[in-house]
Scaffold this active site. Structure first.
Site, short mmCIF file in Angstrom:
data_model
loop_
_atom_site.label_atom_id
_atom_site.label_comp_id
_atom_site.label_asym_id
_atom_site.label_seq_id
_atom_site.Cartn_x
_atom_site.Cartn_y
_atom_site.Cartn_z
N ALA A 366 52.38 34.80 52.15
CA ALA A 366 53.70 34.59 51.56
C ALA A 366 54.22 35.84 50.87
O ALA A 366 55.42 36.10 50.85
CB ALA A 366 53.62 33.43 50.57
N CYS A 367 53.31 36.65 50.32
CA CYS A 367 53.75 37.85 49.61
C CYS A 367 54.26 38.92 50.57
O CYS A 367 54.79 39.94 50.15
CB CYS A 367 52.61 38.41 48.77
SG CYS A 367 51.10 38.74 49.68
#
Length: 431
Positions: A366-367
């Site tokens: 997600a980052c």
């Protein structure tokens, strides 16, 4: 897991299917209840002596015991943190500070070492990799990023040992990779480092401590700090159906393993992490840990069965048009993780997902969701070909994912591929 989207009249459309459990998980019902009860009944300051404060302290102590039991440790070795990022940073920066604070003692023993040296892998989460790059850039530490094997996708112990220098003071290796699911040989590594410690001690060299970020492993496979032999282990609640806080296990806190605070204040968490404790979230973390301790084997078996079924269906429908990127010979992997690429026609992973009606998933960490068309560095570093890495999609199942969910999302992926130009005749029809 189907979400709670409403249905209109008799038009019973399938729900959205969430398959991004490596990114985050919904809080378990028991966790939500624990948080709500703490908000109502344990709102007092845990350091106070009145009823609400005593209740808060009791909940925190209970949660600490549950978290410790989940990882096979002692309650006194658990420090609550805001999350995994803080826990990882605490370990890395503490190591550097401790190395510098003991440099005078080494100089007295005629062992002069300039900068601390830390070893890690080239597939770590940003909360480990970026602090280390910062320490390197600011000339506060020497960092070695050891490549993982492009055959097995895992770090090889002999490569870590070969990277050890006289000034090495920490090795930080994740327990399981968040994109490939590959489980790293942390226990084997700890044994090798332990065998080196006596000789290094006789030479006046620093002890090499071992840290593992267990964010992806907890709740999916059994994690035991005694078997792993680590000094530090990072715990992230929202990865195992808990709230978005975390904890850090430190073996023999203050004795066998050093830890220095990053913040200074009121002295909570034995001065290692000051600030009034977040009682409701800690209570929720404790409940999530208790569920893992009680049911991890059941969770693991279910997720493995569903993940294997998912891969069987993908292979049956897409045949040689896909590549399963998380299958590495000779490597264990998490029971819930499937990383897959659609190769024909060549397309970007996020394009494939954007044409799905029901599937909710991601192209990786997600980052890294803002990386656009660039392929995942983790996949490339693990030996996945550029074409496959560019089109990769990460599918991670959860505790409640069903075979019906899998049937729906495979059909969804097939239809999305067709919309993107795949010849319908080249794909087998789902029954």
């Amino acid at each position: 897991m189907a979400d709670a989207e409403s249905q209109n009249g008799e038009n019973h459309l399938p729900h959205k299917i969430y398959l991004d459990y490596n990114a985050t998980t919904p809080p378990a019902t028991e966790v939500v209840k624990a948080v709500e009860e703490a908000l109502r009944e344990a709102w007092g300051n845990p350091s106070s002596s009145y009823t609400a404060g005593c209740k808060a302290k009791e909940l925190i102590d209970t949660a600490r015991a549950h978290v410790a039991k989940m990882v096979g440790g002692k309650p006194e070795d658990i420090i609550f943190t805001s999350g995994g990022t803080e826990a990882n940073n605490m370990v890395l920066f503490s190591t550097v500070e401790n190395f510098n604070s003991t440099s005078k003692e080494r100089q007295n023993n005629r062992v002069a070492l300039a900068l601390p040296h830390i070893i890690t892998s080239n597939v770590e989460h940003d909360s480990v990799a970026l602090p280390l790059l910062h320490l390197q850039k600011t000339h506060r530490a020497e960092i070695t990023f050891v490549p993982v094997s492009t055959v097995t996708g895992r770090i090889e112990v002999e490569d870590i040992i070969s990277a050890v220098r006289p000034n090495t003071c920490l090795v930080s290796i994740m327990l399981a990779n968040n994109e490939t699911g590959v489980i790293m040989p942390v226990g084997e590594l700890s044994q090798c480092l332990a065998s080196m410690s006596k000789e290094r001690s006789a030479q006046g060299l620093p002890k090499i401590l071992l840290h593992t970020d267990a964010a992806q492993a907890l709740g999916k496979v059994e994690v035991d700090v005694q078997e792993l032999g680590v000094n530090y282990l990072t715990i992230v609640g929202h990865k195992f159906y808990g709230p978005r806080i975390g904890a850090l296990y430190v073996r023999g806190l203050g004795q066998h393993s050093s830890l220095l605070p990053m913040l200074y204040g009121g002295g909570q968490e034995r001065n290692f992490r000051p600030g009034t404790e977040n009682t409701p979230m800690i209570a929720g973390l404790g409940k999530a840990a208790e569920l893992v301790f009680l049911h991890c084997a059941v969770y693991e078996a279910h997720m493995r069965r569903i993940r294997d079924y998912l891969e069987e269906r993908l292979e049956a429908v897409f045949e040689d048009r896909i590549r399963l990127n998380s299958r590495f010979p000779g490597a264990e992997r998490l029971p819930n993780t499937c990383n897959v690429s659609l190769l024909k026609p060549a397309m970007l992973g996020h394009e494939w997902l954007s044409h799905c009606q029901y599937l909710q998933a991601s192209i990786g960490a997600a980052c890294h969701s803002d990386r656009g068309d660039r392929p995942s560095p983790v996949l490339l570093n693990s030996g996945v070909p550029q074409e496959a890495a560019t089109s990769a999609v990460r599918l991670s199942v959860g505790r409640e994912t069903s075979q019906d969910d899998v049937d729906l999302i495979v059909r969804d992926l097939e239809q999305a591929a067709q919309l993107l130009g795949v010849n319908k005749k080249s794909l087998k029809k789902l029954p």
